[in-house]
Motif scaffolding. Structure first.
Motif, PDB file in Angstrom:
ATOM      1  N   MET A 185      72.376  52.488  73.718  1.00 11.26           N
ATOM      2  CA  MET A 185      71.236  52.113  73.254  1.00 11.26           C
ATOM      3  C   MET A 185      70.849  52.358  71.884  1.00 11.26           C
ATOM      4  SD  MET A 185      68.999  53.832  76.507  1.00 11.26           S
ATOM      5  CE  MET A 185      67.750  52.289  76.367  1.00 11.26           C
ATOM      6  N   LYS A 186      70.501  51.170  71.210  1.00 13.98           N
ATOM      7  CA  LYS A 186      70.235  50.915  69.745  1.00 13.98           C
ATOM      8  C   LYS A 186      68.895  51.340  69.371  1.00 13.98           C
ATOM      9  CE  LYS A 186      73.286  49.915  67.740  1.00 13.98           C
ATOM     10  NZ  LYS A 186      74.384  50.899  67.418  1.00 13.98           N
ATOM     11  N   GLY A 187      68.084  52.051  70.020  1.00 16.94           N
ATOM     12  CA  GLY A 187      66.720  52.344  69.658  1.00 16.94           C
ATOM     13  C   GLY A 187      65.558  51.703  70.324  1.00 16.94           C
ATOM     14  N   LYS A 188      66.021  50.499  70.925  1.00 16.61           N
ATOM     15  CA  LYS A 188      64.751  49.876  71.840  1.00 16.61           C
ATOM     16  C   LYS A 188      64.903  50.075  73.118  1.00 16.61           C
ATOM     17  CE  LYS A 188      64.776  45.734  68.378  1.00 16.61           C
ATOM     18  NZ  LYS A 188      64.907  44.470  68.378  1.00 16.61           N
ATOM     19  N   PRO A 189      63.672  49.880  73.885  1.00 17.63           N
ATOM     20  CA  PRO A 189      63.858  49.903  75.095  1.00 17.63           C
ATOM     21  C   PRO A 189      64.603  48.739  75.927  1.00 17.63           C
ATOM     22  CG  PRO A 189      61.695  50.176  74.119  1.00 17.63           C
ATOM     23  CD  PRO A 189      62.466  49.750  73.188  1.00 17.63           C
ATOM     24  N   CYS A 190      65.113  49.108  76.886  1.00 22.01           N
ATOM     25  CA  CYS A 190      66.008  48.275  77.756  1.00 22.01           C
ATOM     26  C   CYS A 190      65.518  48.180  79.360  1.00 22.01           C
ATOM     27  CB  CYS A 190      67.381  48.446  77.713  1.00 22.01           C
ATOM     28  SG  CYS A 190      68.045  48.486  75.951  1.00 22.01           S
ATOM     29  N   ILE A 191      65.682  46.996  79.516  1.00 25.66           N
ATOM     30  CA  ILE A 191      65.652  46.590  81.261  1.00 25.66           C
ATOM     31  C   ILE A 191      66.993  46.552  81.586  1.00 25.66           C
ATOM     32  CG2 ILE A 191      64.627  45.276  83.210  1.00 25.66           C
ATOM     33  CD1 ILE A 191      62.619  46.889  82.042  1.00 25.66           C
TER      34      ILE A 191
END
Length: 701
Positions: A576-582
């Motif tokens: 994860m690069k610091g952004k929310p993910c789905i």
């Protein structure tokens, strides 16, 4: 014509009971009519003919013109049908022997009633010829159920070197109804009557009309021509039919109009398809091995091979392959390069020779079934059932079965012939046809009618119900040899062996379908994989690590799946690069990828999404900025009942679909610097024939 009202006698059938004798409520009356009438014609084939002609005829007639020939019910019919015209349906055959035999019971010898008495004046008198269709003598009652119970029988026969015509009418009605037509003089009403000419030898009795002039006059009411020259055959006319009622039975008025196939719009079109549906093996089949083949038409227009629906052409070709092992010219299977198989179904210890018959089968796709433009033919399920069938988990095989007469006895896609068969992909269909080895015999079982060993044909024939819609086993000489059930088991085994993927023996039996589907799981190339430039690290069990310099968050699964209780478990890793993910579960079809919400829309599939998260466990987290694999162990467990979990570096939550609340999404929110998480993912897969995938996308929420 003069009337003869059937008198009530001991153990005699009434009209109301005759109308209920065939207890088949699943098959439309028009299908029963085609099956019965064509079989009667084929059973009556003349001995020296190459084919039997059967013409289905529809049309209109003037009621008053017919009613005047029916003594004592003319006025009642005129009051009931005052309109100018009414509809009728008829079936006309030729190259058949016709309604032969005596016209009076006193002329019957050795209990040989003949075709006329058995069809018109008797019930429960089946064909006794070897390989004939019926074994109950009840199928003829279908004629009385199509209209008001009135049926006209016209036949021309050659007897003692001379040609003779015969015409008789019969009415079978529910005698308990107030609107009953048949007159009675008190006492018990039976609801059965015949019309013909007075029998000068038996008081009050009638025999068929044989005056050619009078017969031609009655036939002309329906626009039908008499048989001429050396023609022999039988024409059965059923007046006063209600087309709307018959077609509503085929396709219910509450079914979606957009899924309505063209052949349910008119009786002539429907009869054309019904002929193909039930008699494709014998239709125009010059290689039919047991005598005359079937040449059929509707209102005088021949049913040609080139005009048949592709499904029924394939059924016909499978029959030819099973009986001859070769193709005829212009074969669809051969020209399309379809892989086909013909295998013997061998039973040991029961039959004189081991083969109970041949099973021919193949797998077809939408293009080969001409389901795509410009033909746009309906799915095989709709062609055999008239209504669209939504199969879950892929398309189940369709297995047909037939014996000597060449009529398809039944189509099975969810019963004893197809139990636990593997399903094919949504755009593929497995078709199989079992053809019984009618000439084989049972070991040590003597047929009491012939004094010889009972043939397999006769065993099957006697096990059919009155509507001939299925086969069943029964006890013979105190034993049940389970011939039919063993044939079914072998057929199922052939399909499973040919079309099932091999499954590791350590997997649980109930999960083999699930294992097959998930072994084919497709994952997007941008979201998973191992970079060869990153060496394995011994501190992580030798697993290669995801490159931390990727620009976007990424997801991958690795290791061997573990199956239990209808679910599958994988190890996974997310960078994860610091952004929310789905993380969304998806189903892949030939046309598009579906997430839970798109799948469940009313204008799409409209059913609950077949993939669903069950558990997600995060076992290890490390900072994305750290180049080493050193992190810390954690134990975040998210389940369907506890849908969220978090710690200082990441929070996770399962999300539901909007319509059916399916847990089809996992929402990850990392710390600002991002992180790399590893763990285990468990989800269910209820439709084993569909292909699933996972996709990770960054989001602003």
């Amino acid at each position: 014509m003069k009337i003869e009202v059937a008198e009530h006698g001991r153990m005699s059938e009434s009209g109301s009971s005759l109308l209920r004798l065939i207890q088949n409520q699943d098959m439309p009356l028009l299908d029963l009519f085609v099956r019965e009438s064509v079989q009667n014609s084929l059973d009556a084939a003349a001995s020296d003919v190459e084919y039997v002609n059967v013409d289905m005829v529809t049309g209109t007639f003037k009621p008053a013109a017919l009613n005047r020939h029916l003594e004592k019910i003319e006025d009642r019919l005129n009051r009931r049908y005052p309109s100018v015209s009414q509809n009728f349906i008829a079936v006309r055959d030729s190259n058949t022997v016709g309604l032969t035999g005596p016209v009076r019971y006193k002329d019957v010898r050795n209990n040989s009633f003949g075709n006329l008495l058995k069809l018109v004046y008797e019930i429960c008198k089946p064909q006794s010829t070897e390989g004939a269709g019926g074994s109950w003598g009840l199928g003829k009652t279908i004629y009385f159920r199509l209209g008001i119970g009135l049926v006209l029988y016209y036949s021309r026969i050659r007897q003692n070197g001379k040609y003779q015509s015969r015409l008789v009418a019969c009415l079978v009605e529910d005698e308990t109804k107030k609107e009953a037509l048949i007159p009675h003089a008190g006492g018990v009403k039976r609801g059965i009557a015949w019309w013909g000419k007075r029998d000068g030898l038996v008081a009050g009795s009638t025999i068929p009309v044989d005056n050619e002039f009078e017969i031609v006059k009655i036939l002309s009411i329906f626009g039908l021509s008499p048989y001429t020259q050396s023609e022999t055959g039988t024409t059965i006319i059923i007046p006063y039919i209600d087309e709307k009622v018959l077609l509503n039975e085929v396709y219910a008025i509450n079914e979606p109009a957009e899924s309505k196939p063209y052949w349910v719009g008119g009786i002539a079109d429907y009869l054309n398809i019904a002929l193909q549906r039930w008699y494709s093996p014998r239709l125009n089949n010059i290689s039919y091995p047991y005598g005359a083949y079937l040449s059929a038409s509707v209102n005088g227009t021949k049913v040609k091979i080139s005009g048949m629906l592709s499904l029924f052409r394939y059924v016909r070709e499978l029959y030819i392959l099973a009986t001859t092992g070769t193709f005829e010219s212009e074969s669809l299977i051969e020209s399309a390069g379809i892989s086909w198989f013909v295998e013997s179904i061998d039973l040991r210890g029961v039959l004189s020779s081991t083969s109970s018959g041949k099973f021919a089968y193949a797998k077809f796709n939408r293009r080969q079934l001409q389901m795509e433009p410009p033909s746009n033919e309906r799915s095989p399920y709709q062609q055999i059932l008239n209504i669209a069938v939504q199969m879950e988990g892929g398309n189940g095989p369709i297995v047909m079965y037939t014996r000597r007469p060449g009529m398809i006895v039944g189509y099975d896609y969810d019963g004893t012939w197809t139990h636990r068969m593997p399903k094919s992909a949504p755009d593929e269909f497995i078709l199989g046809l079992f053809v019984a080895n009618s000439q084989n015999t049972l070991k040590s079982i003597v047929d009491p009618k012939t004094g010889s060993l009972m043939s397999l044909e006769e065993y099957i024939r006697q096990g059919e119900k009155a509507d001939h819609a299925s086969w069943s086993d029964r006890n013979i000489a105190g034993n049940n040899f389970r011939i039919i059930s063993n044939i079914q088991k072998h057929v199922i085994s052939k399909i499973k062996k040919k079309y099932s993927e091999p499954v590791r023996e350590t997997f649980e039996r109930q999960n083999t379908g699930l294992a097959h589907a998930l072994a084919d799981m497709l994952l997007p190339q941008s979201d998973f994989g191992t970079d060869a430039s990153v060496p394995p690290n011994p501190n992580n069990g030798g697993r290669g690590q995801r490159p931390i310099h990727a620009r976007k968050s990424t997801f991958r699964i690795f290791g061997n799946p573990q199956y239990s209780n209808g679910s599958v478990e994988y190890e996974f890793e997310i960078v994860m690069k610091g952004k929310p993910c789905i993380l969304s579960l998806q189903v892949l079809t030939d046309f598009k990828r579906y997430q839970a919400d798109s799948w469940e829309k009313e204008d799409e599939i409209g059913k609950p999404f077949p993939l669903e998260f069950k558990e997600l466990t995060i076992t290890h987290i490390r900072k994305a900025a750290e180049k080493s694999c050193v992190g810390y162990d954690c134990n975040i467990l998210i389940t369907g009942s506890a849908r969220g979990g978090n710690n200082k570096d990441v929070s996770v939550e399962f999300l539901k679909s909007s319509r059916f609340s399916t847990l089809g999404y996992a929402h990850f929110v990392p710390s600002e610097s991002g992180c790399i998480i590893t763990g285990n993912l468990v989800f269910s897969f209820s439709d084993p024939a569909l292909k699933g995938m996972c996709e990770l996308k960054e989001t602003d929420k």
